[in-house]
Write a protein that holds these residues in place. Structure first.
Motif, PDB file in Angstrom:
ATOM      1  N   GLY A   9      17.402  -0.774  11.045  1.00 42.82           N
ATOM      2  CA  GLY A   9      17.335  -1.353  12.279  1.00 42.82           C
ATOM      3  C   GLY A   9      15.983  -1.237  12.987  1.00 42.82           C
ATOM      4  O   GLY A   9      15.591  -1.737  13.986  1.00 42.82           O
ATOM      5  N   ARG A  10      15.393  -0.135  12.649  1.00 48.05           N
ATOM      6  CA  ARG A  10      13.976   0.304  13.440  1.00 48.05           C
ATOM      7  C   ARG A  10      12.829  -0.573  13.017  1.00 48.05           C
ATOM      8  O   ARG A  10      12.907  -1.262  12.063  1.00 48.05           O
ATOM      9  CB  ARG A  10      13.482   1.693  12.778  1.00 48.05           C
ATOM     10  CG  ARG A  10      12.255   1.907  13.487  1.00 48.05           C
ATOM     11  CD  ARG A  10      11.814   3.671  13.173  1.00 48.05           C
ATOM     12  NE  ARG A  10      12.867   4.456  13.797  1.00 48.05           N
ATOM     13  CZ  ARG A  10      12.385   5.743  14.214  1.00 48.05           C
ATOM     14  NH1 ARG A  10      11.356   6.220  13.428  1.00 48.05           N
ATOM     15  NH2 ARG A  10      13.271   6.461  14.650  1.00 48.05           N
ATOM     16  N   THR A  11      12.597  -1.171  13.931  1.00 44.70           N
ATOM     17  CA  THR A  11      11.178  -2.219  14.068  1.00 44.70           C
ATOM     18  C   THR A  11       9.866  -1.582  14.231  1.00 44.70           C
ATOM     19  O   THR A  11       9.749  -0.619  15.159  1.00 44.70           O
ATOM     20  CB  THR A  11      11.475  -3.401  14.825  1.00 44.70           C
ATOM     21  OG1 THR A  11      12.905  -3.968  14.382  1.00 44.70           O
ATOM     22  CG2 THR A  11      10.347  -4.448  14.703  1.00 44.70           C
ATOM     23  N   TYR A  12       8.789  -1.987  13.539  1.00 40.16           N
ATOM     24  CA  TYR A  12       7.374  -1.260  13.477  1.00 40.16           C
ATOM     25  C   TYR A  12       6.626  -2.164  14.315  1.00 40.16           C
ATOM     26  O   TYR A  12       7.039  -3.282  14.116  1.00 40.16           O
ATOM     27  CB  TYR A  12       6.983  -0.797  12.287  1.00 40.16           C
ATOM     28  CG  TYR A  12       7.710   0.253  11.730  1.00 40.16           C
ATOM     29  CD1 TYR A  12       7.115   1.713  11.920  1.00 40.16           C
ATOM     30  CD2 TYR A  12       8.856   0.106  11.176  1.00 40.16           C
ATOM     31  CE1 TYR A  12       7.753   2.775  11.377  1.00 40.16           C
ATOM     32  CE2 TYR A  12       9.702   1.193  10.444  1.00 40.16           C
ATOM     33  CZ  TYR A  12       9.228   2.568  10.874  1.00 40.16           C
ATOM     34  OH  TYR A  12       9.994   3.680  10.178  1.00 40.16           O
ATOM     35  N   VAL A  71       6.312   1.626   7.297  1.00 38.02           N
ATOM     36  CA  VAL A  71       7.428   2.365   6.951  1.00 38.02           C
ATOM     37  C   VAL A  71       7.090   3.380   6.011  1.00 38.02           C
ATOM     38  O   VAL A  71       7.780   4.650   6.339  1.00 38.02           O
ATOM     39  CB  VAL A  71       8.459   1.298   6.589  1.00 38.02           C
ATOM     40  CG1 VAL A  71       9.807   2.060   6.137  1.00 38.02           C
ATOM     41  CG2 VAL A  71       8.736   0.296   7.524  1.00 38.02           C
ATOM     42  N   THR A 106       5.530  -8.111  11.312  1.00 35.63           N
ATOM     43  CA  THR A 106       6.532  -7.052  11.944  1.00 35.63           C
ATOM     44  C   THR A 106       7.520  -6.692  11.009  1.00 35.63           C
ATOM     45  O   THR A 106       8.351  -7.663  10.396  1.00 35.63           O
ATOM     46  CB  THR A 106       7.154  -7.751  13.205  1.00 35.63           C
ATOM     47  OG1 THR A 106       6.148  -8.116  14.251  1.00 35.63           O
ATOM     48  CG2 THR A 106       7.879  -6.597  14.108  1.00 35.63           C
ATOM     49  N   SER A 107       7.547  -5.507  10.744  1.00 31.73           N
ATOM     50  CA  SER A 107       8.279  -4.743   9.708  1.00 31.73           C
ATOM     51  C   SER A 107       9.693  -4.225  10.376  1.00 31.73           C
ATOM     52  O   SER A 107       9.625  -3.470  11.252  1.00 31.73           O
ATOM     53  CB  SER A 107       7.671  -3.809   8.677  1.00 31.73           C
ATOM     54  OG  SER A 107       6.596  -4.321   8.110  1.00 31.73           O
ATOM     55  N   THR A 108      10.605  -4.431   9.685  1.00 36.88           N
ATOM     56  CA  THR A 108      11.877  -3.896  10.251  1.00 36.88           C
ATOM     57  C   THR A 108      12.814  -3.194   8.937  1.00 36.88           C
ATOM     58  O   THR A 108      12.880  -3.969   7.898  1.00 36.88           O
ATOM     59  CB  THR A 108      12.883  -4.771  10.789  1.00 36.88           C
ATOM     60  OG1 THR A 108      12.244  -5.512  11.905  1.00 36.88           O
ATOM     61  CG2 THR A 108      14.334  -4.081  11.240  1.00 36.88           C
ATOM     62  N   GLU A 110      15.850  -2.930   7.041  1.00 32.61           N
ATOM     63  CA  GLU A 110      17.111  -3.422   7.056  1.00 32.61           C
ATOM     64  C   GLU A 110      18.212  -2.639   6.387  1.00 32.61           C
ATOM     65  O   GLU A 110      19.521  -2.949   6.596  1.00 32.61           O
ATOM     66  CB  GLU A 110      17.065  -4.802   6.406  1.00 32.61           C
ATOM     67  CG  GLU A 110      16.326  -6.107   7.222  1.00 32.61           C
ATOM     68  CD  GLU A 110      16.685  -7.441   6.796  1.00 32.61           C
ATOM     69  OE1 GLU A 110      17.149  -7.618   5.329  1.00 32.61           O
ATOM     70  OE2 GLU A 110      17.019  -8.042   7.602  1.00 32.61           O
ATOM     71  N   ILE A 123      13.088  -3.479   3.477  1.00 38.90           N
ATOM     72  CA  ILE A 123      12.318  -3.850   4.475  1.00 38.90           C
ATOM     73  C   ILE A 123      11.918  -5.511   4.689  1.00 38.90           C
ATOM     74  O   ILE A 123      11.680  -6.006   3.598  1.00 38.90           O
ATOM     75  CB  ILE A 123      10.812  -3.206   4.235  1.00 38.90           C
ATOM     76  CG1 ILE A 123      11.045  -1.606   4.039  1.00 38.90           C
ATOM     77  CG2 ILE A 123       9.814  -3.571   5.360  1.00 38.90           C
ATOM     78  CD1 ILE A 123       9.952  -1.054   3.600  1.00 38.90           C
ATOM     79  N   ARG A 124      12.209  -5.793   5.918  1.00 37.74           N
ATOM     80  CA  ARG A 124      12.036  -7.426   6.335  1.00 37.74           C
ATOM     81  C   ARG A 124      10.668  -7.462   6.850  1.00 37.74           C
ATOM     82  O   ARG A 124      10.497  -6.579   7.750  1.00 37.74           O
ATOM     83  CB  ARG A 124      13.260  -7.653   7.046  1.00 37.74           C
ATOM     84  CG  ARG A 124      13.165  -9.381   7.269  1.00 37.74           C
ATOM     85  CD  ARG A 124      14.270  -9.712   8.369  1.00 37.74           C
ATOM     86  NE  ARG A 124      13.890  -9.422   9.470  1.00 37.74           N
ATOM     87  CZ  ARG A 124      14.623  -8.642  10.216  1.00 37.74           C
ATOM     88  NH1 ARG A 124      15.744  -8.210   9.720  1.00 37.74           N
ATOM     89  NH2 ARG A 124      14.453  -8.147  11.488  1.00 37.74           N
ATOM     90  N   GLU A 126       8.582 -10.025   8.939  1.00 37.92           N
ATOM     91  CA  GLU A 126       8.593 -11.407   9.829  1.00 37.92           C
ATOM     92  C   GLU A 126       6.957 -11.484  10.007  1.00 37.92           C
ATOM     93  O   GLU A 126       6.258 -10.956  10.624  1.00 37.92           O
ATOM     94  CB  GLU A 126       9.149 -11.310  10.964  1.00 37.92           C
ATOM     95  CG  GLU A 126      10.581 -11.088  10.881  1.00 37.92           C
ATOM     96  CD  GLU A 126      11.607 -12.284  10.226  1.00 37.92           C
ATOM     97  OE1 GLU A 126      10.988 -13.327  10.199  1.00 37.92           O
ATOM     98  OE2 GLU A 126      12.799 -11.830   9.993  1.00 37.92           O
TER      99      GLU A 126
END
Length: 150
Positions: A9-12, A71, A106-108, A110, A123-124, A126
């Motif tokens: 859930g961490r978003t960079y 990440v 923007t990387s999150t 998942e 990693i997602r 967007e």
């Protein structure tokens, strides 16, 4: 040592904008052996309803993987990149990437799991253009192979 599940859930922060150029698209299309004229000829792209040349579908990997570097390089996550292999990749497009786009990612994280001693990170990414329009979502699976025992 297994990666910390609390990172799911961490978003960079978004990356700096990457300007998509015609020449980069042409070089990429040539490298992957795709001779679609919409990738190199503005008139062919316009005939398909695009304002300029478009990029092959996997082109966006070059910027989403770079964004995933946030990440990979996060020292708190502790991913051993020397053991990482690329496990999977998929994309969901809203519209094609076009020459002239200025894209941010923007990387999150998942998902994180451990299987047979291997750490697997999903990693997602967007991807948005400079007006904030969503262009594509990319999912990257990285596998940090288990350390070999001596």
């Amino acid at each position: 040592m297994a990666l910390d599940q609390s990172f799911v859930g961490r978003t960079y922060p978004p990356t700096p904008a990457y300007e998509v150029g015609r020449e980069k698209i042409r070089e990429f299309a040539e490298a992957v052996g795709d001779d679609n004229p919409a990738y190199v000829d503005p008139e062919a792209a316009k005939a398909l309803g695009h304002p300029d040349v478009i990029a092959p579908p996997t082109f966006v990997f070059s910027i989403t993987f770079r964004a995933a570097g946030q990440v990979i390089q996060d020292p708190q996550l502790g991913l051993d990149y020397s053991r990482v292999v690329h496990g999977d990749q998929k994309f969901a497009y809203v519209r094609p990437v076009r020459a002239g786009d200025r894209l941010t990612v923007t990387s999150t994280i998942e998902g994180i799991k451990t299987m047979a001693g291997n750490d697997i990170v999903d990693i997602r990414g967007e991807v948005h253009d400079e007006s904030g329009e969503h262009v594509v979502t990319a999912w990257t699976k990285l596998v940090a192979r288990a350390a070999e025992e001596a």
